[in-house]
Design a protein around this motif. Structure first.
Motif, short mmCIF file in Angstrom:
data_model
loop_
_atom_site.label_atom_id
_atom_site.label_comp_id
_atom_site.label_asym_id
_atom_site.label_seq_id
_atom_site.Cartn_x
_atom_site.Cartn_y
_atom_site.Cartn_z
N TRP A 18 0.79 -1.22 0.00
CA TRP A 18 0.00 0.00 0.00
C TRP A 18 0.83 1.28 0.00
N LYS A 19 2.10 1.17 0.31
CA LYS A 19 3.01 2.31 0.30
C LYS A 19 2.44 3.50 1.10
N GLU A 20 2.32 4.69 0.49
CA GLU A 20 1.87 5.86 1.25
C GLU A 20 0.40 5.74 1.68
N ASP A 21 -0.35 4.81 1.09
CA ASP A 21 -1.75 4.60 1.48
C ASP A 21 -1.89 3.58 2.61
N ASN A 22 -0.76 3.13 3.15
CA ASN A 22 -0.80 2.09 4.17
C ASN A 22 -1.66 2.46 5.39
N PRO A 23 -1.60 3.70 5.90
CA PRO A 23 -2.44 4.03 7.06
C PRO A 23 -3.94 3.91 6.78
N ALA A 24 -4.35 4.18 5.55
CA ALA A 24 -5.78 4.14 5.20
C ALA A 24 -6.23 2.76 4.75
N LYS A 25 -5.34 2.01 4.07
CA LYS A 25 -5.77 0.76 3.46
C LYS A 25 -5.13 -0.50 4.07
N GLY A 26 -3.98 -0.34 4.68
CA GLY A 26 -3.32 -1.50 5.27
C GLY A 26 -4.02 -1.96 6.55
N THR A 27 -4.16 -3.28 6.70
CA THR A 27 -4.86 -3.83 7.87
C THR A 27 -4.16 -5.09 8.37
N ILE A 28 -4.02 -5.17 9.68
CA ILE A 28 -3.47 -6.37 10.33
C ILE A 28 -4.42 -6.75 11.47
N ILE A 29 -4.90 -7.99 11.44
CA ILE A 29 -5.79 -8.48 12.49
C ILE A 29 -5.08 -9.59 13.26
N VAL A 30 -4.98 -9.42 14.56
CA VAL A 30 -4.32 -10.41 15.42
C VAL A 30 -5.35 -10.97 16.38
N GLU A 31 -5.45 -12.30 16.43
CA GLU A 31 -6.36 -12.96 17.35
C GLU A 31 -5.58 -13.92 18.24
N ILE A 32 -5.80 -13.82 19.56
CA ILE A 32 -5.09 -14.67 20.51
C ILE A 32 -6.12 -15.42 21.36
N ASN A 33 -5.92 -16.70 21.46
CA ASN A 33 -6.79 -17.57 22.25
C ASN A 33 -5.95 -18.13 23.39
N THR A 34 -6.25 -17.77 24.63
CA THR A 34 -5.39 -18.16 25.75
C THR A 34 -5.79 -19.49 26.39
N ASP A 35 -6.72 -20.22 25.75
CA ASP A 35 -7.10 -21.56 26.24
C ASP A 35 -6.25 -22.60 25.53
N PRO A 36 -5.28 -23.21 26.19
CA PRO A 36 -4.40 -24.17 25.51
C PRO A 36 -5.11 -25.43 25.05
N ASP A 37 -6.30 -25.71 25.57
CA ASP A 37 -7.04 -26.92 25.19
C ASP A 37 -8.10 -26.65 24.13
N SER A 38 -8.19 -25.41 23.67
CA SER A 38 -9.20 -25.05 22.69
C SER A 38 -8.92 -25.72 21.34
N ALA A 39 -10.01 -26.03 20.61
CA ALA A 39 -9.87 -26.60 19.27
C ALA A 39 -9.50 -25.52 18.25
N GLN A 40 -9.67 -24.23 18.64
CA GLN A 40 -9.34 -23.12 17.76
C GLN A 40 -7.83 -22.84 17.82
N PRO A 41 -7.28 -22.21 16.76
CA PRO A 41 -5.85 -21.86 16.80
C PRO A 41 -5.54 -20.95 17.99
N ILE A 42 -4.36 -21.10 18.54
CA ILE A 42 -3.93 -20.27 19.67
C ILE A 42 -3.65 -18.85 19.19
N PHE A 43 -3.06 -18.77 18.03
CA PHE A 43 -2.65 -17.46 17.51
C PHE A 43 -2.95 -17.38 16.02
N THR A 44 -3.66 -16.34 15.62
CA THR A 44 -3.98 -16.12 14.20
C THR A 44 -3.59 -14.70 13.81
N LEU A 45 -2.91 -14.56 12.71
CA LEU A 45 -2.55 -13.25 12.19
C LEU A 45 -3.00 -13.16 10.74
N ASP A 46 -3.74 -12.13 10.43
CA ASP A 46 -4.36 -11.99 9.11
C ASP A 46 -4.07 -10.58 8.58
#
Length: 457
Positions: A18-46
């Protein structure tokens, strides 16, 4: 560490797309699951960055690749995932320069041969272009750490590690979700950090000239930053956990007029740090003398910013030294004619009265030793004595005055103690004569067994 390494790749990827448009268009989504026994991923980055196109995918498969080196990366981050997780899944859509985006979905396993296995049957991206990373199956030794994670601690550590990105005006939007709770990272950063001063400086280290950029922020004292600190940054990431500089400043924190507490957090970046940090960006590999020189230069900037606070430190030190000299006037000779203010300003801010007394005692001893040597030489040479007579007598007079002052102070203290002893005790009785004897000169002893400094005759 896996969270930071993966997020760093996403920062680079969104900036690349995105270069100079990064603040307006760039997106990072971080999801953290602190249950070690969960069937869902512990850490997801999108992210919605470039995706794993042919060039990026080739770089992914090649540690220490030229592409990573071009953006000051080491190409080592993905291997760190396996220190904590057993399952590492990548799903990426990228611009394949066709009517439809190209796609790569695979499991990366450093212990497997081949390391990359196709996994097109697993979940796909939510967006058209970008990369999604899922880390699952946390190792046993990290389960307890994960489940005990404090949400705000994670938020503040994320901000601290990527401080340079948040300071930069080209940072993408970042959303952090911990166990279903959404955190506005940009809002937290604006509340947590405000850049109060930015500066640049050059230094010659190991015969080579380097340029550095720095920033100073007044930060509310908290669990994350409870002392003054410097954050060294390599490849836009903080090296280790930062360097405590409270000893250099003389206090762990500053106090405002309203009694609220704050610390100075300095950040410093430059090619020197990129060249002198390990692959994981956890430690500096530079000589300690270089690091100390850089730290001292940054502390000078802090001193200029916090002149009033530094003056308070020096005033406190002056008061402590003045009280010490009242008890031991002979120490004043070690100041070599300086005023208390001049002497205190020449010493570290972290010194207390103990350090001042030790330093002055050594200086006084050296000066006295040199004076006696000069005196002995002068007494054997009439011409030399005549030329130095005024100086010698002045020094002798000064010694005598300070010695007399110390005697008066000591004598006053002994008299006060004796006055207290002669008074009746709480039960109406009076102290015995033996107690007065021990105060003046210990009983059952004489001058052959008792040093002059151990009695009060």
């Amino acid at each position: 560490m896996p969270l930071f390494e993966a997020a760093s790749n996403s920062f680079h990827s969104t900036a690349e797309r995105w270069k100079e448009d990064n603040p307006a268009k760039g997106t990072i989504i971080v999801e953290i699951n602190t249950d070690p026994d969960s069937a869902q991923p512990i850490f997801t980055l999108d992210d919605n960055g470039m995706g794993l196109n042919d060039e990026n995918y080739k770089s992914f498969l090649t540690p220490f690749s030229g592409h990573k080196l071009d953006i000051n990366g080491k190409g080592f981050g993905r291997f760190i995932n396996f220190k904590v997780f057993d399952d590492c899944f990548y799903s990426s859509l990228y611009d394949g320069r066709l009517s439809t985006p190209g796609a790569r979905h695979f499991i990366f396993d450093v212990f497997n041969n081949p390391e990359v296995r196709d996994a097109a049957n697993r979940a796909r991206l939510k967006r058209d272009i970008g990369t999604k990373l899922e880390l699952s199956q946390i190792k046993e030794e990290y389960r307890e750490i994960l489940s005990a994670s404090d949400q705000m601690d994670v938020v503040e550590r994320f901000i601290k590690h990527f401080l340079s990105y948040f300071i930069s005006p080209n940072s993408p939007k970042i959303m952090l979700n911990i166990d279903g709770v959404q955190f506005d990272i940009a809002k937290h950063f604006s509340e947590f950090f405000t850049s109060d001063h930015q500066f640049n400086f050059d230094m010659t280290l190991q015969g080579q000239s380097y340029s550095f950029s720095g920033a100073l922020s007044r930060v509310e004292r908290s669990k994350l930053f409870n002392k003054h600190a410097i954050l060294f940054q390599a490849s836009d990431r903080v090296i280790g956990s930062g360097r405590d500089i409270s000893n250099k400043i003389g206090r762990e924190f500053f106090r405002r007029d309203d009694d609220s507490k704050y610390v100075i957090v300095a950040s410093a970046s430059g090619e020197y740090f990129d060249d002198n940090s390990n692959n994981e960006r956890t430690i500096m590999t530079a000589p300690s003398s270089d690091v100390d020189a850089i730290v001292n230069r940054i502390v000078d900037e802090i001193r200029d910013l916090e002149t009033e606070r530094f003056e308070e430190i020096k005033e406190r030190q002056g008061t402590e030294l003045r009280e010490a000299l009242m008890k031991s006037p002979l120490l004043r000779l070690g100041m070599r004619g300086q005023s208390i203010k001049q002497y205190v300003r020449s010493k570290p801010n972290s010194w207390t009265d103990d350090e001042f007394v030790q330093d002055l005692a050594v200086l006084r001893y050296r000066d006295t030793k040199n004076w006696h040597e000069d005196l002995e030489k002068s007494l054997t040479d009439v011409a030399a004595f005549e030329s130095k007579k005024t100086e010698i007598l002045k020094r002798a007079d000064s010694n005598s005055k300070e010695a007399l002052a110390e005697y008066v102070v000591h004598r006053r203290a002994i008299l006060d103690i004796a006055d207290t002893l002669r008074k009746m005790t709480t039960d109406g009785s009076r102290p015995t004569e033996d107690e007065f004897h021990d105060l003046i000169f210990a009983r059952n002893s004489d001058s052959t067994t008792t040093n002059m400094k151990d009695h009060n005759l």
